[in-house]
Design a protein around this motif. Sequence first.
Motif, PDB file in Angstrom:
ATOM      1  N   HIS A 203       1.007   5.703  -7.592  1.00  0.00           N
ATOM      2  CA  HIS A 203      -0.211   6.216  -8.237  1.00  0.00           C
ATOM      3  C   HIS A 203      -0.232   7.737  -8.281  1.00  0.00           C
ATOM      4  O   HIS A 203      -0.750   8.324  -9.240  1.00  0.00           O
ATOM      5  CB  HIS A 203      -1.442   5.688  -7.516  1.00  0.00           C
TER       6      HIS A 203
ATOM      7  N   LYS B 118       0.826  -1.209   0.000  1.00  0.00           N
ATOM      8  CA  LYS B 118       0.000   0.000   0.000  1.00  0.00           C
ATOM      9  C   LYS B 118       0.857   1.255   0.000  1.00  0.00           C
ATOM     10  O   LYS B 118       0.532   2.247  -0.665  1.00  0.00           O
ATOM     11  CB  LYS B 118      -0.928  -0.017   1.211  1.00  0.00           C
ATOM     12  N   GLU B 119       1.962   1.232   0.727  1.00  0.00           N
ATOM     13  CA  GLU B 119       2.875   2.383   0.756  1.00  0.00           C
ATOM     14  C   GLU B 119       3.425   2.679  -0.633  1.00  0.00           C
ATOM     15  O   GLU B 119       3.475   3.832  -1.075  1.00  0.00           O
ATOM     16  CB  GLU B 119       4.021   2.107   1.730  1.00  0.00           C
TER      17      GLU B 119
ATOM     18  N   GLU C 269       0.565   3.996  -3.061  1.00  0.00           N
ATOM     19  CA  GLU C 269       0.221   5.407  -2.848  1.00  0.00           C
ATOM     20  C   GLU C 269       1.252   6.328  -3.492  1.00  0.00           C
ATOM     21  O   GLU C 269       0.897   7.332  -4.122  1.00  0.00           O
ATOM     22  CB  GLU C 269       0.086   5.683  -1.352  1.00  0.00           C
ATOM     23  N   TYR C 270       2.521   5.984  -3.337  1.00  0.00           N
ATOM     24  CA  TYR C 270       3.574   6.825  -3.925  1.00  0.00           C
ATOM     25  C   TYR C 270       3.541   6.732  -5.456  1.00  0.00           C
ATOM     26  O   TYR C 270       3.644   7.750  -6.157  1.00  0.00           O
ATOM     27  CB  TYR C 270       4.945   6.382  -3.416  1.00  0.00           C
TER      28      TYR C 270
END
Length: 309
Positions: free
Chosen positions: A125, A118-119, A122-123
Amino acid sequence: MPLITSSEMFKNAYKGGYAVGAFNVNNMEIIQGIIEAAKEEKSPLILQVSAGARKYANPIYLRKLVEAAVEDSDLPICLHLDHGEDFEICKACIDNGFTSVMIDGSKHPFEENIRLTKEVVEYAHARGVVVEAELGRLAGVEDAVSVSAKDATYTDPAQAVEFVERTGVDSLAIAIGTSHGAYKFKGEPSLDFERLQEISSRLEGFPLVLHGASSVMPEFVAKCNEFGGELPGAKGVPEDMLRRAASMGVCKINIDTDLRLAMTATIREYLTKNPAEFDPRKYLGPARDAIKGIVSHKIKNVLGSSNTL
């Protein structure tokens, strides 16, 4: 045409029941051979770079070689990081122009894999880059990836759904029996198509990925051994199994070992037959042709992506 992400590639592949080839690159000749085959076959393409390739060739050289390939071919090409082991390497590749990265958190417990993935998502996308993750662990050895048979685990279909929903990842590498390297099976080759079908059904329309999917083509193994190699018992994934997987939601198939074998077998044969030769162009040229030949074969007969542009 600039480098693109794999999003549109995978949509088309899923609808068309074929897979896009993701070919590992390490030097100029490998890239040239892959590009020439894809141009002739009119196929989309993923060029992927492993941690080992980045150390060997220097990220700047690899990126410039890929930029040259884009300029030379005008093909839709995605530049992908293969098996990024942490957030930092994924970030570095995103910042340096990669259009796709893989975060491989499969060695971690489920919740940590989700957090790490997920980290990265997020970066990535936020910068227009897509992300592949892995759930389940493939056995075998390739570059920095080394997993023993006892530590290998197949992907749980229910976990796959939860993982995709909670991470927002764009594609998922699954474990159904393939493995890294040239020694994929000790007995008869077998893939868990029932598991693949269940995962694909639960994640309808979502692109799945097969790692460790080289066929370890017998002719190249034989040629390596004939000209001084030692590859007893090397065995890969039968190509009919890969073609079947491509019709069941697998939109990306990774191919590395087959390229290494084709290149090495060709170089061994040339140097054995021409012991006085020391011009690298004389043996790297035929090796490049061997790369082109095997990639063309994979596109036409295994991936099914020929003439899809």
